[in-house]
Design an enzyme around this catalytic site. Structure first.
Site, PDB file in Angstrom:
ATOM      1  N   ASP A  13       0.809  -1.226   0.000  1.00  9.16           N
ATOM      2  CA  ASP A  13       0.000   0.000   0.000  1.00  9.16           C
ATOM      3  C   ASP A  13       0.841   1.275   0.000  1.00  9.16           C
ATOM      4  OD1 ASP A  13      -2.186  -1.695   0.139  1.00  9.16           O
ATOM      5  OD2 ASP A  13      -2.254  -1.631   2.329  1.00  9.16           O
ATOM      6  N   LYS A  16       1.731   2.260  -5.023  1.00 11.73           N
ATOM      7  CA  LYS A  16       2.271   1.734  -6.289  1.00 11.73           C
ATOM      8  C   LYS A  16       1.330   2.022  -7.463  1.00 11.73           C
ATOM      9  CE  LYS A  16       2.358  -2.342  -4.391  1.00 11.73           C
ATOM     10  NZ  LYS A  16       1.993  -1.988  -3.016  1.00 11.73           N
ATOM     11  N   GLY A  40      -4.621  -4.243  -3.796  1.00 13.01           N
ATOM     12  CA  GLY A  40      -5.605  -3.192  -4.098  1.00 13.01           C
ATOM     13  C   GLY A  40      -4.815  -1.956  -4.460  1.00 13.01           C
ATOM     14  N   HIS A  41      -4.800  -1.611  -5.733  1.00 10.39           N
ATOM     15  CA  HIS A  41      -3.997  -0.482  -6.207  1.00 10.39           C
ATOM     16  C   HIS A  41      -4.931   0.659  -6.621  1.00 10.39           C
ATOM     17  CE1 HIS A  41      -0.398  -3.330  -7.229  1.00 10.39           C
ATOM     18  NE2 HIS A  41      -0.761  -3.374  -5.972  1.00 10.39           N
ATOM     19  N   THR A  42      -4.765   1.803  -5.953  1.00 12.76           N
ATOM     20  CA  THR A  42      -5.699   2.912  -6.162  1.00 12.76           C
ATOM     21  C   THR A  42      -5.141   3.945  -7.134  1.00 12.76           C
ATOM     22  OG1 THR A  42      -6.226   2.590  -3.841  1.00 12.76           O
ATOM     23  CG2 THR A  42      -7.197   4.523  -4.905  1.00 12.76           C
ATOM     24  N   GLN A 222       1.903  -6.033  -3.250  1.00 14.11           N
ATOM     25  CA  GLN A 222       2.366  -6.136  -1.863  1.00 14.11           C
ATOM     26  C   GLN A 222       3.646  -5.308  -1.685  1.00 14.11           C
ATOM     27  OE1 GLN A 222       1.347  -9.508  -3.401  1.00 14.11           O
ATOM     28  NE2 GLN A 222      -0.550  -8.526  -2.840  1.00 14.11           N
ATOM     29  N   THR A 237       3.127 -12.607   2.584  1.00 14.51           N
ATOM     30  CA  THR A 237       2.257 -13.199   1.581  1.00 14.51           C
ATOM     31  C   THR A 237       2.990 -14.416   0.994  1.00 14.51           C
ATOM     32  OG1 THR A 237       0.809 -12.756  -0.293  1.00 14.51           O
ATOM     33  CG2 THR A 237       2.998 -11.710  -0.368  1.00 14.51           C
ATOM     34  N   THR A 299      -9.670  -4.836   1.676  1.00 13.83           N
ATOM     35  CA  THR A 299     -10.492  -5.385   2.762  1.00 13.83           C
ATOM     36  C   THR A 299     -11.164  -4.298   3.601  1.00 13.83           C
ATOM     37  OG1 THR A 299      -8.566  -5.379   4.202  1.00 13.83           O
ATOM     38  CG2 THR A 299      -9.010  -7.421   2.996  1.00 13.83           C
ATOM     39  N   ARG A 303      -5.366   0.372   8.634  1.00 13.49           N
ATOM     40  CA  ARG A 303      -3.935   0.045   8.555  1.00 13.49           C
ATOM     41  C   ARG A 303      -3.235   0.580   9.797  1.00 13.49           C
ATOM     42  NH1 ARG A 303      -3.703   2.556   2.618  1.00 13.49           N
ATOM     43  NH2 ARG A 303      -4.569   0.843   1.414  1.00 13.49           N
ATOM     44  N   ASP A 331       2.278  14.592   2.054  1.00 13.42           N
ATOM     45  CA  ASP A 331       1.269  15.530   2.573  1.00 13.42           C
ATOM     46  C   ASP A 331       0.686  15.073   3.911  1.00 13.42           C
ATOM     47  OD1 ASP A 331       0.307  13.490   0.658  1.00 13.42           O
ATOM     48  OD2 ASP A 331      -1.682  14.139   1.314  1.00 13.42           O
ATOM     49  N   SER A 409       5.151  12.299  -4.027  1.00 18.45           N
ATOM     50  CA  SER A 409       3.708  12.376  -4.211  1.00 18.45           C
ATOM     51  C   SER A 409       3.093  13.115  -3.030  1.00 18.45           C
ATOM     52  CB  SER A 409       3.158  10.953  -4.329  1.00 18.45           C
ATOM     53  OG  SER A 409       1.756  10.958  -4.316  1.00 18.45           O
ATOM     54  N   VAL A 410       2.215  14.080  -3.338  1.00 15.28           N
ATOM     55  CA  VAL A 410       1.655  14.917  -2.272  1.00 15.28           C
ATOM     56  C   VAL A 410       0.120  14.875  -2.232  1.00 15.28           C
ATOM     57  CG1 VAL A 410       3.654  16.449  -2.087  1.00 15.28           C
ATOM     58  CG2 VAL A 410       1.863  16.975  -3.761  1.00 15.28           C
ATOM     59  N   GLY A 411      -0.439  13.845  -2.815  1.00 15.68           N
ATOM     60  CA  GLY A 411      -1.893  13.675  -2.806  1.00 15.68           C
ATOM     61  C   GLY A 411      -2.262  12.488  -3.662  1.00 15.68           C
TER      62      GLY A 411
HETATM   63  P1  GDP Z   1      -0.841   0.376  -3.487  1.00 14.89           P
HETATM   64  O1  GDP Z   1      -1.411  -0.917  -3.034  1.00 14.89           O
HETATM   65  O2  GDP Z   1       0.635   0.468  -3.248  1.00 14.89           O
HETATM   66  O3  GDP Z   1      -1.206   0.735  -4.886  1.00 14.89           O
HETATM   67  O4  GDP Z   1      -1.488   1.501  -2.545  1.00 14.89           O
HETATM   68  P2  GDP Z   1      -3.043   1.612  -2.132  1.00 14.89           P
HETATM   69  O5  GDP Z   1      -3.810   2.119  -3.280  1.00 14.89           O
HETATM   70  O6  GDP Z   1      -3.506   0.364  -1.485  1.00 14.89           O
HETATM   71  O7  GDP Z   1      -2.947   2.662  -0.959  1.00 14.89           O
HETATM   72  C1  GDP Z   1      -2.447   3.936  -1.156  1.00 14.89           C
HETATM   73  C2  GDP Z   1      -3.548   4.942  -0.744  1.00 14.89           C
HETATM   74  O8  GDP Z   1      -2.988   6.221  -0.619  1.00 14.89           O
HETATM   75  C3  GDP Z   1      -4.649   5.078  -1.774  1.00 14.89           C
HETATM   76  O9  GDP Z   1      -5.827   5.427  -1.132  1.00 14.89           O
HETATM   77  C4  GDP Z   1      -4.143   6.227  -2.650  1.00 14.89           C
HETATM   78  O10 GDP Z   1      -5.202   6.921  -3.304  1.00 14.89           O
HETATM   79  C5  GDP Z   1      -3.508   7.109  -1.614  1.00 14.89           C
HETATM   80  N1  GDP Z   1      -2.353   7.901  -2.064  1.00 14.89           N
HETATM   81  C6  GDP Z   1      -1.375   7.578  -2.948  1.00 14.89           C
HETATM   82  N2  GDP Z   1      -0.440   8.548  -2.978  1.00 14.89           N
HETATM   83  C7  GDP Z   1      -0.842   9.493  -2.091  1.00 14.89           C
HETATM   84  C8  GDP Z   1      -0.278  10.719  -1.633  1.00 14.89           C
HETATM   85  O11 GDP Z   1       0.793  11.144  -2.041  1.00 14.89           O
HETATM   86  N3  GDP Z   1      -0.967  11.408  -0.664  1.00 14.89           N
HETATM   87  C9  GDP Z   1      -2.151  10.964  -0.169  1.00 14.89           C
HETATM   88  N4  GDP Z   1      -2.751  11.688   0.764  1.00 14.89           N
HETATM   89  N5  GDP Z   1      -2.703   9.812  -0.577  1.00 14.89           N
HETATM   90  C10 GDP Z   1      -2.047   9.084  -1.505  1.00 14.89           C
HETATM   91  P1  IMO Z   2      -0.946  -4.171  -2.254  1.00 13.33           P
HETATM   92  O1  IMO Z   2      -0.515  -4.706  -3.606  1.00 13.33           O
HETATM   93  C1  IMO Z   2      -0.939  -4.575   2.060  1.00 13.33           C
HETATM   94  C2  IMO Z   2      -0.994  -8.659   3.664  1.00 13.33           C
HETATM   95  C3  IMO Z   2      -2.246  -9.104   4.398  1.00 13.33           C
HETATM   96  C4  IMO Z   2      -1.647 -10.098   5.372  1.00 13.33           C
HETATM   97  C5  IMO Z   2      -0.536 -10.752   4.559  1.00 13.33           C
HETATM   98  C6  IMO Z   2      -0.941 -12.064   3.915  1.00 13.33           C
HETATM   99  O2  IMO Z   2      -2.252  -3.468  -2.292  1.00 13.33           O
HETATM  100  O3  IMO Z   2       0.149  -3.378  -1.644  1.00 13.33           O
HETATM  101  P2  IMO Z   2      -2.492 -12.775   1.885  1.00 13.33           P
HETATM  102  O4  IMO Z   2      -3.914 -12.425   1.577  1.00 13.33           O
HETATM  103  O5  IMO Z   2      -1.517 -12.373   0.847  1.00 13.33           O
HETATM  104  O6  IMO Z   2      -2.337 -14.195   2.298  1.00 13.33           O
HETATM  105  O7  IMO Z   2      -2.161 -11.904   3.211  1.00 13.33           O
HETATM  106  O8  IMO Z   2      -0.196  -9.818   3.558  1.00 13.33           O
HETATM  107  N1  IMO Z   2      -1.238  -8.146   2.291  1.00 13.33           N
HETATM  108  C7  IMO Z   2      -1.165  -6.853   1.961  1.00 13.33           C
HETATM  109  N2  IMO Z   2      -0.969  -5.751   2.717  1.00 13.33           N
HETATM  110  N3  IMO Z   2      -1.059  -4.466   0.728  1.00 13.33           N
HETATM  111  C8  IMO Z   2      -1.226  -5.554  -0.053  1.00 13.33           C
HETATM  112  O9  IMO Z   2      -1.216  -5.497  -1.399  1.00 13.33           O
HETATM  113  C9  IMO Z   2      -1.344  -6.824   0.558  1.00 13.33           C
HETATM  114  N4  IMO Z   2      -1.530  -8.080   0.125  1.00 13.33           N
HETATM  115  C10 IMO Z   2      -1.451  -8.881   1.178  1.00 13.33           C
HETATM  116  O10 IMO Z   2      -2.874  -8.036   5.043  1.00 13.33           O
HETATM  117  O11 IMO Z   2      -1.045  -9.409   6.445  1.00 13.33           O
HETATM  118 MG    MG Z   3      -2.935  -1.610  -1.773  1.00 10.30          MG
END
Ligand code: GDP
Ligand code: IMO
Ligand code: MG
Length: 426
Positions: A13, A16, A40-42, A222, A237, A299, A303, A331, A409-411
């Protein structure tokens, strides 16, 4: 051309998805190489938030081909749901999205096994996303798995039934009660969506594209501290999330790897169980969670939050051979009077800056403080306008890791990204 790899340097998270979206236009191909719907990539742009799970984050760029590589595990139900959600954007998925025949399938019983295993572990549970990831990779390495290419074979149902029979025995051992039929019906219906796409030999496709001079970005899921070999085992994982995973997860040779882009948050988060040395179960942690909206994209779980951990980052930069760094969520730290940085650990009476075999209560993080900043970073369009204190924070991290920070990144929005001139680091 080479394959650049973008991956997370913490516990996932890191942002990415957002960064892949920002740099997608530089590439012809975006390829996922491991993980599955646990990710979960946002992405946020034009006022819309998108979350991708199995589909690569380059899917919104019309000139990009997106490949789901052999190292990925796919749940047809979640995959179809992702495709359905994208339908409203008129993306012409069949021309933009292809799947490796060698990617393994997550069966409904894999999900059940994940839940049964976690339940049996009780307090020692991993905190899995319950998407069936571990049981699917177990069947892969145990040589029992079903692959995407099997879906179009005549004897697929036979193979499926045989594997489900095995799973039923394990579920019986767990004494786990379940109803399979509705999930199975949904699963078989979803297969059609998967097979409507081109099922390919991604290793040939990528290598041939490289020969033709095409550029490829491998999108990690991950984070390195969740890697099956180098993460905080067993709280990890079940795949290799590190740069080497791109080779096995796509079928590319190590000498095809170009830049390794490591993404990290300006602080640190973790979702699920397991050690987290710099975790702040206090006002600071709550503040980061609130300001950073730190709830899982897959999920919805809150966090855990804490300060940046330099020994852990040094380790993950080393394991991946990171050549460029990207800091996200700067930010979120706005308004903290002081920012703490874990520079070392105190471990069994000794100061260390490496990760020991066991990360437990014997490991005490030691902090340095830097002055925080108050200025709002939202809306900034140039790195030259950031507060001096943030610049000092960036420069400190860069010099400690000996790798340039090329973007801040700032948002969450695509536009809220500051590019940094290639800095020279010691
Ligand atoms: P990923 O799994 O690495 O793609 O990351 P996630 O999408 O699970 O979680 C990153 C969260 O932070 C998401 O809600 C994004 O929209 C948000 N985000 C990403 N970059 C920034 C940033 O620079 N600032 C803020 N405030 N939110 C961010
Ligand atoms: P992204 O790509 C954050 C964590 C789970 C758990 C452990 C094992 O969005 O960064 P699993 O379902 O893989 O057997 O869970 O890994 N986990 C993550 N935490 N970001 C993820 O993916 C994750 N994928 C798995 O919370 O602790
Ligand atoms: Mg994620």
């Amino acid at each position: 051309m080479a394959v650049d790899v973008l991956l997370g340097l913490q516990w996932g998270d890191e942002g990415k998805g957002k960064i892949v979206d920002v740099i997608t236009s530089r590439y012809d191909i975006i390829a996922r190489f491991q993980g599955g719907p646990n990710a979960g990539h946002t992405l946020v742009f034009d006022g819309i938030k998108h979350v991708t799970h199995t589909i690569p984050s380059g899917v919104f760029n019309e000139s990009c081909l997106n490949i789901v590589g052999n190292g990925v595990v796919i749940d047809p139900v979640i995959f179809k749901r992702e495709m359905d959600e994208l339908a409203q954007f008129d993306l012409d998925l069949p021309t933009r999205l292809v799947i490796s025949k060698k990617a393994h399938l997550i069966l409904p019983t894999h999900r059940l096994l994940d839940a049964a295993s976690e339940k049996a572990k009780g307090k020692a549970k991993i905190g899995s996303t319950l998407k069936g990831i571990a049981p699917t990779y177990m069947d892969k390495t145990g040589r029992n798995g079903l692959r995407v290419g099997d879906l179009v074979e005549k004897n697929f149902r036979e193979k499926y039934d045989a594997l489900v029979k095995k799973h039923a025995q394990i579920l019986k051992y767990y004494n786990y009660e379940y109803e399979l039929e509705p999930q199975e019906t949904e699963w078989f219906e979803a297969i059609e969506a998967l097979t409507s796409l081109d099922l390919i030999d991604s290793e040939y496709m990528i290598n041939q594209a490289l020969k033709k001079g095409k550029s490829v970005l491998a999108e990690g899921a991950q984070g390195t501290l969740l890697d099956i070999d180098f993460g905080s085992y067993p709280f990890v994982t079940s795949s290799n999330t590190i740069s080497a995973g791109a080779c096995t997860g796509l079928g590319i040779a190590p000498n095809t790897i170009g830049e390794v882009i490591g993404v990290f948050k300006a602080y640190c988060t973790r979702v699920g169980s397991g050690p987290f040395p710099t975790e702040q179960i206090n006002e600071a942690g709550e503040r980061m969670q609130k300001a950073g909206h730190e709830y899982g994209a897959t999920t919805g779980r809150p966090r855990r939050c804490g300060w940046i951990d330099m020994p852990a980052l040094k380790y993950t930069v080393m394991i991946n051979g990171v050549t460029q760094l990207i800091m996200t969520k700067a930010d979120v730290l706005t308004g903290f009077e002081n920012i703490k940085i874990c520079t070392h650990y105190l471990y069994k009476g000794e100061e260390i800056d490496s990760l020991p075999y066991q990360i437990n209560e014997d490991l005490k993080p030691m902090y340095k403080e830097m002055k925080g900043w108050d200025a709002d970073l939202t809306g900034l369009s140039s790195i030259d306008d950031i507060p001096q204190e943030l610049d000092d924070y960036i420069t400190y991290i860069e010099n400690e890791l000996h790798v340039p920070i090329v973007m801040v990144s700032v948002g969450p929005d695509r536009k809220e990204t500051l590019h940094r001139k290639a800095a020279t680091v010691a």
